[in-house]
Scaffold this motif. Sequence first.
Motif, PDB file in Angstrom:
ATOM      1  N   HIS A 216       0.835  -1.201   0.000  1.00 12.50           N
ATOM      2  CA  HIS A 216       0.000   0.000   0.000  1.00 12.50           C
ATOM      3  C   HIS A 216       0.874   1.257   0.000  1.00 12.50           C
ATOM      4  O   HIS A 216       0.618   2.207  -0.746  1.00 12.50           O
ATOM      5  N   SER A 217       1.913   1.262   0.824  1.00 11.68           N
ATOM      6  CA  SER A 217       2.816   2.406   0.882  1.00 11.68           C
ATOM      7  C   SER A 217       3.558   2.587  -0.440  1.00 11.68           C
ATOM      8  O   SER A 217       3.740   3.715  -0.909  1.00 11.68           O
ATOM      9  N   LEU A 218       3.997   1.477  -1.043  1.00  7.99           N
ATOM     10  CA  LEU A 218       4.711   1.552  -2.314  1.00  7.99           C
ATOM     11  C   LEU A 218       3.805   2.090  -3.416  1.00  7.99           C
ATOM     12  O   LEU A 218       4.230   2.888  -4.258  1.00  7.99           O
ATOM     13  N   PHE A 219       2.534   1.670  -3.403  1.00  3.36           N
ATOM     14  CA  PHE A 219       1.572   2.167  -4.392  1.00  3.36           C
ATOM     15  C   PHE A 219       1.395   3.680  -4.240  1.00  3.36           C
ATOM     16  O   PHE A 219       1.369   4.418  -5.243  1.00  3.36           O
ATOM     17  N   ASN A 220       1.281   4.159  -3.011  1.00  4.10           N
ATOM     18  CA  ASN A 220       1.149   5.601  -2.765  1.00  4.10           C
ATOM     19  C   ASN A 220       2.391   6.360  -3.211  1.00  4.10           C
ATOM     20  O   ASN A 220       2.297   7.488  -3.722  1.00  4.10           O
ATOM     21  N   ASP A 221       3.567   5.740  -3.023  1.00  5.58           N
ATOM     22  CA  ASP A 221       4.808   6.391  -3.464  1.00  5.58           C
ATOM     23  C   ASP A 221       4.827   6.552  -4.979  1.00  5.58           C
ATOM     24  O   ASP A 221       5.268   7.582  -5.495  1.00  5.58           O
ATOM     25  N   TYR A 222       4.340   5.557  -5.696  1.00  4.49           N
ATOM     26  CA  TYR A 222       4.316   5.659  -7.155  1.00  4.49           C
ATOM     27  C   TYR A 222       3.271   6.674  -7.622  1.00  4.49           C
ATOM     28  O   TYR A 222       3.458   7.331  -8.657  1.00  4.49           O
ATOM     29  N   LEU A 223       2.185   6.801  -6.863  1.00  6.72           N
ATOM     30  CA  LEU A 223       1.213   7.842  -7.187  1.00  6.72           C
ATOM     31  C   LEU A 223       1.835   9.228  -7.019  1.00  6.72           C
ATOM     32  O   LEU A 223       1.614  10.127  -7.836  1.00  6.72           O
ATOM     33  N   LYS A 224       2.625   9.408  -5.951  1.00  8.74           N
ATOM     34  CA  LYS A 224       3.302  10.681  -5.736  1.00  8.74           C
ATOM     35  C   LYS A 224       4.362  10.920  -6.805  1.00  8.74           C
ATOM     36  O   LYS A 224       4.564  12.060  -7.244  1.00  8.74           O
ATOM     37  N   LEU A 225       5.047   9.861  -7.201  1.00  6.05           N
ATOM     38  CA  LEU A 225       6.043   9.991  -8.268  1.00  6.05           C
ATOM     39  C   LEU A 225       5.377  10.439  -9.567  1.00  6.05           C
ATOM     40  O   LEU A 225       5.973  11.171 -10.363  1.00  6.05           O
ATOM     41  N   SER A 226       4.137  10.030  -9.778  1.00  2.07           N
ATOM     42  CA  SER A 226       3.394  10.373 -10.999  1.00  2.07           C
ATOM     43  C   SER A 226       2.758  11.748 -10.931  1.00  2.07           C
ATOM     44  O   SER A 226       2.163  12.188 -11.922  1.00  2.07           O
TER      45      SER A 226
END
Length: 380
Positions: free
Chosen positions: A76-86
């Motif tokens: 879940h945290s990794l998914f949020n990090d990729y959303l922020k990266l995007s």
Amino acid sequence: MSALLTLLQPRHLCCLSYRGTNLIFKKHVKISVPLASYVNQPKSQATTLGAIDEEITKVKPKVVPQWKPTPSTDRHSLFNDYLKLSKIRLTTLVVVTSMAGYAVAPAPFEWTTFLLCSVGTGLTSCAANAVNQFHEVPFDAQMSRTKSRVVVCGKLTPLHSMLFALGASTTGLGLLYFGVNGLTASLGLANLILYTCIYTPMKRMSILNTWVGSIVGAIPPLMGWAACADSLGPGAWLMAALLYSWQFPHFNALSWNLRPDYSRAGYRMMAVTDPALCRRVALRHTIALLGFSTAAPIIGTTNWWFMLETLPLNLYFIYLAYKFYQDSTSATSRKLFRFSLIHLPAIMILFLINKKKWYMFDDTAEKETQTDADQEALAE
């Protein structure tokens, strides 16, 4: 000589001050005696010295924990990090403007093409934002607004960001080319290159970066229009012009309160290098928005109600830009920026509502007319 021998007797050694394992005398005479060499010591003192020696041997050097390249192991945290990266909010705006371009285009609406265009545009935008953050790590670290970005903080490594950009761009452009058409894919590729290779490095070289960045923001509605009609008509360029001009009051108002950050990071923005130009440009382009809204019914993209309905929005936008031009404060810039967030979606909705021709309904009517004609021919 006899006095020195007297001092060196064991009973005198026990009375000397203890400094680790060194015994220091006055007059710069220094004699080092190991703890094991002490003789004729009282049992209590020998025990104390032994305990100190044991404590010294037990002390271990402090182990510094190693830096972990990717501490986000939770899914879940990794998914949020990729959303922020995007930069998911910016990507959402890009996708919505491409959807608007598709919906307003003078061609039949097809759900499959519409969805593929939206997903492909979104993935291409994600890739561009990831590359942007990869290049700007040392500069983002100096700005309060961007110092918590995932690559700056080490939540994702630069390699992660580039691999994500490679995968997202390949998938997105593939969907646009094979699922939509070549024109839409070409516009997406051009926008990706323009944003990552020209706009991003230009931010530290020239204030022209704002004009280049506005072109980047104007291309998504062209992509949506091209996906629907497989061509670019006058209405497509009008929507692009609206998006192009809207970005100047929006970004100039935003950057006004971020001048210390931009200056510290070395970004050459109008608000930093030429504040007077920043105010003038914001006002000019709000006036241009009024002109573009008036041109929409003239070229046949919308009906005349569009011009009347958008008039209050555009006039109030001009008023806020004029107040910002007259008195450039944090309050006036915030009001201009916040209204820009209302102005764009309102204009896009009115554009869609007042679309001159709805080809879905036209096609249905044509089919019914053709069916009636066929039945009449058979009856004869």
